[in-house]
Design a protein around this motif. Structure first.
Motif, mmCIF file in Angstrom:
data_model
loop_
_atom_site.group_PDB
_atom_site.id
_atom_site.type_symbol
_atom_site.label_atom_id
_atom_site.label_comp_id
_atom_site.label_asym_id
_atom_site.label_seq_id
_atom_site.Cartn_x
_atom_site.Cartn_y
_atom_site.Cartn_z
ATOM 1 N N PHE A 129 -7.138 1.649 1.827
ATOM 2 C CA PHE A 129 -8.500 2.099 1.507
ATOM 3 C C PHE A 129 -9.539 1.344 2.330
ATOM 4 C CE2 PHE A 129 -6.523 -0.212 -2.111
ATOM 5 C CZ PHE A 129 -7.075 -1.468 -1.918
ATOM 6 N N TYR B 84 0.822 -1.225 0.000
ATOM 7 C CA TYR B 84 0.000 0.000 0.000
ATOM 8 C C TYR B 84 0.853 1.272 0.000
ATOM 9 C CZ TYR B 84 -3.817 -3.155 1.334
ATOM 10 O OH TYR B 84 -4.746 -4.176 1.368
ATOM 11 N N PHE C 14 -9.953 8.605 -3.569
ATOM 12 C CA PHE C 14 -10.168 7.935 -2.290
ATOM 13 C C PHE C 14 -10.346 8.904 -1.126
ATOM 14 C CE2 PHE C 14 -7.810 3.771 -3.549
ATOM 15 C CZ PHE C 14 -8.993 3.269 -4.068
ATOM 16 N N ARG D 264 -12.867 8.490 2.000
ATOM 17 C CA ARG D 264 -12.379 8.186 3.351
ATOM 18 C C ARG D 264 -12.960 9.152 4.369
ATOM 19 N NH1 ARG D 264 -6.760 10.235 5.765
ATOM 20 N NH2 ARG D 264 -8.007 12.124 5.448
ATOM 21 N N ALA E 43 -12.966 1.385 -1.473
ATOM 22 C CA ALA E 43 -12.545 1.289 -2.872
ATOM 23 C C ALA E 43 -13.773 1.046 -3.749
ATOM 24 C CB ALA E 43 -11.523 0.179 -3.050
ATOM 25 N N SER F 263 -14.341 -1.487 3.152
ATOM 26 C CA SER F 263 -13.494 -0.902 2.117
ATOM 27 C C SER F 263 -14.189 0.307 1.502
ATOM 28 C CB SER F 263 -13.202 -1.932 1.023
ATOM 29 O OG SER F 263 -12.595 -1.314 -0.102
ATOM 30 N N VAL G 96 -0.580 4.361 -1.627
ATOM 31 C CA VAL G 96 -1.931 4.766 -1.227
ATOM 32 C C VAL G 96 -1.852 5.375 0.174
ATOM 33 C CG1 VAL G 96 -4.344 4.064 -1.062
ATOM 34 C CG2 VAL G 96 -2.788 2.798 -2.550
ATOM 35 N N LYS H 280 -5.623 8.317 -5.326
ATOM 36 C CA LYS H 280 -5.674 8.939 -4.002
ATOM 37 C C LYS H 280 -6.645 10.114 -3.971
ATOM 38 C CE LYS H 280 -1.203 9.469 -3.444
ATOM 39 N NZ LYS H 280 0.079 9.869 -2.802
#
Length: 243
Positions: free
Chosen positions: A167, A50, A141, A145, A221, A219, A53, A138
């Protein structure tokens, strides 16, 4: 870590950013790990899957940047699954001391033979082509998040740490353990994950799989629309519990 180590300890496994919590080891923590590894001759196995990320400012701390002297006793694991969203291609790679890599190759060659040639060419294209995809990922995401964490924290009794990478969110639902639905009590993370799946149609992973039974992993994602719909279902499912 020192308290958990025994005379049988041979290696330290690092995963930063981590699955499931998205936690990142600080430079201070890595220095302490490096000091112990050098003093005791431990192997370091660092899973960097990761590494691209992350949502932190500045460079991600890495054990070999903190202590280059560990190079001779460190194995780095990585792959294209996360950085390039290529999970289905099943390509990973490692770097480390030659004698260890040769030993790993003997085991791997007798267990999976070899990765498919098209997958290898696809991974090569990802690693040698334009490197802007991780930053694009990113950017997508980050708002997901933030929404996910804030919405989880708005639920009474639920706590959630803001992940610095990966993620996933890893909220604590233990305040709801002991409550029941249709007379069936939810006693642990396995029960909670099954309840979310059965009643809310939301998939999650029980925290007990990671050694933390108070938590459940989700998740982000996926699209913001799916996350928002999922959160409404989670809230409704929790509101339906009795006790």
């Amino acid at each position: 870590m020192a308290a958990k180590a025994t005379d049988k300890t041979r290696a330290i496994f690092l995963n930063s950013p981590s699955n499931p919590a998205g936690s990142v080891f600080s430079t201070t923590a890595l220095k302490a790990v490096a000091k112990m590894a050098l003093e005791r001759g431990w192997l370091i196995v660092t899973d960097d899957i990761y590494e691209t990320v992350t949502y932190m400012d500045g460079k991600l701390p890495h054990i070999l940047d903190v202590e280059p002297a560990l190079k001779a006793q460190t194995i780095v694991l990585n792959g294209v699954s996360k950085s390039f969203a290529m999970t289905g291609w099943r390509i990973g790679y490692s770097a480390g001391p030659l004698h260890l890599i040769k030993a790993m190759n003997k085991v791997q060659s007798q267990s999976t033979s070899n990765p498919a040639a098209p997958s290898q060419y696809a991974a090569l294209a990802a690693l040698t082509g334009p490197q802007d995809f991780p930053s694009v990922m990113k950017e997508a995401f980050l708002p997901r998040r933030d929404f996910f964490v804030n919405d989880l924290k708005s639920i009474e009794g639920v706590t959630c740490v803001n992940p610095s990478g990966a993620f996933y969110v890893f909220p604590n639902f233990s305040a709801y353990y002991g409550k029941s639905f249709n007379g069936v009590p939810l006693k642990n993370s396995t029960d909670m994950a099954a309840y979310f799946l059965d009643q809310a149609k939301v998939a999650s992973v029980p925290g007990v799989a990671f050694g933390s039974d108070e938590f459940v992993r989700f998740s982000f994602a996926t699209s913001m629309e799916v996350i928002k719909e999922g959160m409404e279902r989670i809230k409704n499912a929790l509101a339906a519990l009795e006790g």
